[in-house]
Scaffold this motif. Sequence first.
Motif, short mmCIF file in Angstrom:
data_model
loop_
_atom_site.label_atom_id
_atom_site.label_comp_id
_atom_site.label_asym_id
_atom_site.label_seq_id
_atom_site.Cartn_x
_atom_site.Cartn_y
_atom_site.Cartn_z
N ILE A 126 10.73 -0.84 -24.18
CA ILE A 126 9.30 -0.56 -24.15
C ILE A 126 8.69 -1.59 -23.20
CG2 ILE A 126 7.17 -0.41 -25.49
CD1 ILE A 126 8.90 0.24 -27.95
N VAL A 127 8.19 -1.13 -22.05
CA VAL A 127 7.83 -2.04 -20.96
C VAL A 127 6.52 -1.62 -20.31
CG1 VAL A 127 10.23 -2.67 -20.47
CG2 VAL A 127 9.24 -0.65 -19.38
N PRO A 128 5.90 -2.52 -19.52
CA PRO A 128 4.71 -2.13 -18.77
C PRO A 128 5.02 -1.02 -17.77
CG PRO A 128 4.93 -4.52 -18.85
CD PRO A 128 6.21 -3.95 -19.38
N ALA A 129 4.06 -0.15 -17.56
CA ALA A 129 4.16 0.93 -16.59
C ALA A 129 3.07 0.74 -15.53
CB ALA A 129 4.02 2.28 -17.28
N ARG A 130 2.99 1.63 -14.57
CA ARG A 130 1.93 1.55 -13.58
C ARG A 130 0.56 1.63 -14.22
NH1 ARG A 130 4.29 5.64 -8.87
NH2 ARG A 130 6.06 4.33 -8.24
N TYR A 131 0.50 2.41 -15.29
CA TYR A 131 -0.74 2.51 -16.06
C TYR A 131 -0.39 2.40 -17.52
CZ TYR A 131 -4.97 4.39 -18.15
OH TYR A 131 -6.10 4.54 -18.91
N GLY A 132 -0.79 1.32 -18.17
CA GLY A 132 -0.46 1.12 -19.57
C GLY A 132 0.99 0.70 -19.76
N PHE A 133 1.66 1.33 -20.72
CA PHE A 133 3.03 0.98 -21.06
C PHE A 133 3.85 2.27 -21.20
CE2 PHE A 133 0.31 -2.43 -22.34
CZ PHE A 133 1.02 -3.58 -22.03
N LYS A 134 5.17 2.10 -21.34
CA LYS A 134 6.02 3.28 -21.49
C LYS A 134 7.22 2.96 -22.36
CE LYS A 134 8.64 2.36 -17.22
NZ LYS A 134 9.02 2.88 -15.87
N ALA A 135 7.69 3.98 -23.06
CA ALA A 135 8.94 3.89 -23.82
C ALA A 135 10.02 4.59 -23.01
CB ALA A 135 8.79 4.55 -25.18
N VAL A 136 11.09 3.86 -22.73
CA VAL A 136 12.24 4.43 -22.03
C VAL A 136 13.28 4.78 -23.08
CG1 VAL A 136 13.99 4.07 -20.27
CG2 VAL A 136 11.71 3.04 -19.99
N VAL A 137 13.71 6.02 -23.09
CA VAL A 137 14.58 6.57 -24.14
C VAL A 137 15.99 6.75 -23.60
CG1 VAL A 137 14.95 8.60 -25.59
CG2 VAL A 137 12.64 7.71 -25.26
#
Length: 418
Positions: free
Chosen positions: A240-251
């Motif tokens: 679970i990491v920063p994204a270009r906008y907000g954050f993202k969960a990588v599955v």
Amino acid sequence: MDTSDQGITSPSAVYEISGRRFEIGARGFAEAIADAHAAHQRPRCLCLAEGVEMYVARLGEGYIVKRMPDTGSRHAPDCPSYEPPAEVSGLGQLLGSAITEDPATGETTLKLDFPLTKMPGRSQMPPAGGESGSVASDGSRLSLRGLLHYLWDQAELTRWHPGFAGKRTWATVRRHLLQAAEQKFARGQSLQSRLYIPEFFSVEQRDAISARRLSHWVRAIQTPGKVQQLMLMICEVKEIVPARYGFKAVVKHLPDQAFAIDERLYWRLTRHFEPELALWGASDATRMVMISTFRLNTVGAPAIVEMSLLPVTAHWLPVENAFDQQLIDTMVGESRSFVRCLRYGLSQSQVVATAVLFDTGSRACPLYVSTPGDDGQIAAFVEARCPDAWLWQTCGSDMPPLPGRASRSAAATAPVAA
């Protein structure tokens, strides 16, 4: 479900059907249970001399023998249909209210305390500790975490037998979870139709996997002016990491598609699930399972709406803290047979067995772990209610030896006439 991991050696059930004995998979077994289903007959499990009544339910294109509701603890401990008494976990408060099974149809109705539709508004987040909100339910509805615990139990991913070692892959986990979701209904709809579990990824099958995924997700695409349908997902989290906008969960097993997490949801995640995240970060051998509801925006990009986390061992057995992780790893290392008990909607202040050993003879043995934070509540519970249980008081004490093994019961090894 009452089936073990396919292709894995484990105790096999023996059933009496129309006066004849069958093992699962024996010649004539499939035909016998199909006939029993058509005739509304009840097979009997012969793990005990007097037998335990079962029922036959449809599963896909075939049939399966299942235990009757609330009868799991009546089976011999080494029987595949054995289930610990409901009171040693959080399941007991949900049966008959949040979870209702109909043996006549084989269908189970689930009452959920989280939405499967979304109006414009903020994301939701259940608290991790179970003190309030959707996790600490009153037993009348399943929280998001409770649903994950229920499906994990139904898929028998809480059960361990020495023959499972090295065989419980993500493909196996996925198959059993999907089977567990069959004939489960929530708000009048099939749970399986809403459930997405990533397929085991293959570069050669990338395009076909992507097409199947998008076909399954299409119901959750946002349509202006309409209530949006949500999908359910169970997956292993990679990061679970920063994204270009907000954050993202990588599955894991989904390398070409991340799930957006808005900033508010991310900070609530780090606060509410701090213990789970700390346990995950402490060891590379610990996996993190996520259950979530998610939506698709107008361009088909997924975003998480509500989520809950479940740390598991390398063998997919759930853990809450380092102490029960040590106990579970020890039982696996010593080739023991057991079932892991889950909290469902119970808070951390309520007593739940960590596991139940079912290789101890005619009586299964519940295992309790008393940590410094429980103020002696678990030790007092064991002394008053379960004096024959195994107890580890972790404060200044090494883990005591596990209860001894016993050989399988004669009833479980009765001869079979095909």
